[in-house]
Design a protein around this motif. Structure first.
Motif, PDB file in Angstrom:
ATOM      1  N   LEU A   1      -5.391   4.306   2.987  1.00 37.82           N
ATOM      2  CA  LEU A   1      -5.912   3.026   2.717  1.00 37.82           C
ATOM      3  C   LEU A   1      -7.471   2.971   3.411  1.00 37.82           C
ATOM      4  O   LEU A   1      -8.596   2.658   2.923  1.00 37.82           O
TER       5      LEU A   1
ATOM      6  N   THR B   1       0.774  -1.183  -0.119  1.00 35.66           N
ATOM      7  CA  THR B   1       0.141   0.021   0.030  1.00 35.66           C
ATOM      8  C   THR B   1       0.922   1.280   0.118  1.00 35.66           C
ATOM      9  O   THR B   1       0.295   2.411   0.063  1.00 35.66           O
TER      10      THR B   1
ATOM     11  N   ALA C   1      -2.172  -4.836   5.134  1.00 34.66           N
ATOM     12  CA  ALA C   1      -1.330  -4.067   4.295  1.00 34.66           C
ATOM     13  C   ALA C   1       0.032  -4.408   4.293  1.00 34.66           C
ATOM     14  O   ALA C   1       0.515  -4.725   5.607  1.00 34.66           O
TER      15      ALA C   1
ATOM     16  N   PRO D   1      -2.904   3.163  -2.144  1.00 39.99           N
ATOM     17  CA  PRO D   1      -4.001   2.783  -1.568  1.00 39.99           C
ATOM     18  C   PRO D   1      -5.089   2.475  -2.532  1.00 39.99           C
ATOM     19  O   PRO D   1      -5.805   1.435  -2.094  1.00 39.99           O
TER      20      PRO D   1
END
Length: 377
Positions: free
Chosen positions: A338, A285, A318, A301
């Protein structure tokens, strides 16, 4: 399959992602086969490196461009590893601990494995220069309670994914009983380090690894949009002389997927269709700015959320964040971004999470057995 950068004496019919390079003799190289790929030149790298500000090189936070070790510890507080849980993994679920960066310790079907083990202070060929950790790994390889590892999955040969000191330490502790699964061309590097229990795979190829109960899991090297290079010397160190990819671990009940390192491309839908759905996925991410430079090789993200959906993952964690200062975004930015992108896509609160270093996630058919401990920044 032949290991290493094979010298080709006559034309061969090669897979689409295989290629050849060289003037006086031809050697095997690999290519990205999607129109979303953009090749990065040495000139591009030099231009980016020469314009980076010092706080980008050292790593910074949204709250300060000159963070101290205490600031990083507050932003990324560690979580105590649950060694008791690792010693008694659930038989019908996947249990995974985020060690840091792309290193994930995972258990399923009586097996324990680790992805891209990097425990050194720096992601670099030397330990006196290069990207330095801002957060320590969740544990060391000398930890007495570390369970016996069955195999290691390597995504590619970049220094933040393939660390010589960590490889040597794992081999010293577990010996030839530890299996190594790597992309094409990397077996030569491992054998040069004295490790012979290594198997290399091409995209979509698979191997079987036995489980203690007499069953086995399928290990499939899945495509990714990235590249490889490892300095100017050594076994297959040149540009794209070794392959890259992610790994699917397919058990009799559960399925795990490790994305490796990648930019976004259409192959993830194919991965989901051919190998999914996955009970748990580890998806990068971070390391996405400047976007025009990083887009082809690192997802942001929003793209990570797309991958989560493309591969049909029930739960995702992640990776590739909050550990090494590799690119230009604040190191805590990917966590909040994210969360925003997952909410905008309609994902549940715990469907795609950023764990604390040392925290674990346990999932069984999409249902949490233990709630993950997430970063709050």
């Amino acid at each position: 399959m032949t290991s290493g950068a094979t010298t080709l004496k006559q034309p061969l019919t090669l897979p689409a992602h295989h290629s050849t390079s060289g003037i006086f003799w031809k050697t095997r190289t690999f290519e990205n086969i999607w129109d979303t790929w953009k090749d990065i030149t040495f000139k591009d790298v030099y231009k980016w490196a020469s314009t980076r500000k010092s706080h980008c090189v050292k790593g910074y936070l949204m709250s300060t461009t000159t963070p101290t070790a205490a600031d990083f510890a507050e932003a990324f507080p560690p979580y105590p590893v649950d060694w008791k849980a690792l010693a008694n993994p659930p038989s019908d679920a996947i249990q995974a601990v985020w060690v840091g960066h792309s290193t994930v310790l995972t258990q399923m079907q009586g097996l324990t494995w680790i992805t891209d083990p990097v425990f050194s202070e720096r992601a670099s060929p030397v330990q006196w220069a290069g990207p330095k950790r801002v957060t320590p790994p969740a544990f060391t390889l000398e930890a007495p309670a570390l369970p016996r590892l069955d195999f290691v999955l390597i995504s590619h040969n970049h220094y933040d994914h393939l660390d010589r000191a960590s490889v040597k330490s794992l081999h010293a502790r577990f010996g030839e009983a530890l299996s190594w699964y790597v992309p094409l061309g990397l077996a030569t590097w491992f054998r040069a380090e004295g490790i012979s229990n290594v198997r290399e795979l091409d995209w979509w190829e698979e191997a079987r690894h036995p489980s203690p109960d007499g069953s086995s899991v399928r290990l499939v090297l899945t495509p990714a949009q990235h590249a490889t290079m490892r300095g100017l010397w050594g076994p297959n160190a040149g540009r794209r002389q070794t392959l890259w990819g992610g790994w699917a671990v397919l058990g009799s009940q559960r399925r795990f997927w490790f994305a490796g390192d990648t930019g976004y491309c259409t192959v993830f839908r194919e991965i989901g269709e051919r190998l999914g759905p996955f009970d748990l996925a580890a998806i990068p991410t971070a390391a996405y700015l400047p976007r025009d430079f990083m887009r082809a090789q690192h997802v942001n993200p929003a793209e990570a959320v797309r991958i989560h959906r493309d591969v049909r993952s029930r739960r995702s964690m992640a990776i590739h964040l909050a550990t090494f200062p590799l690119t230009d975004e604040p190191m805590d930015e990917p966590v909040g971004e994210l969360r925003r992108q997952a909410a905008a896509a309609g994902l549940g609160d715990e469907e795609f999470v950023s764990l604390r270093h040392g925290a674990s996630i346990v999932t069984s058919g999409g249902v949490d057995l233990v709630a993950p401990v997430t970063l709050s920044c």
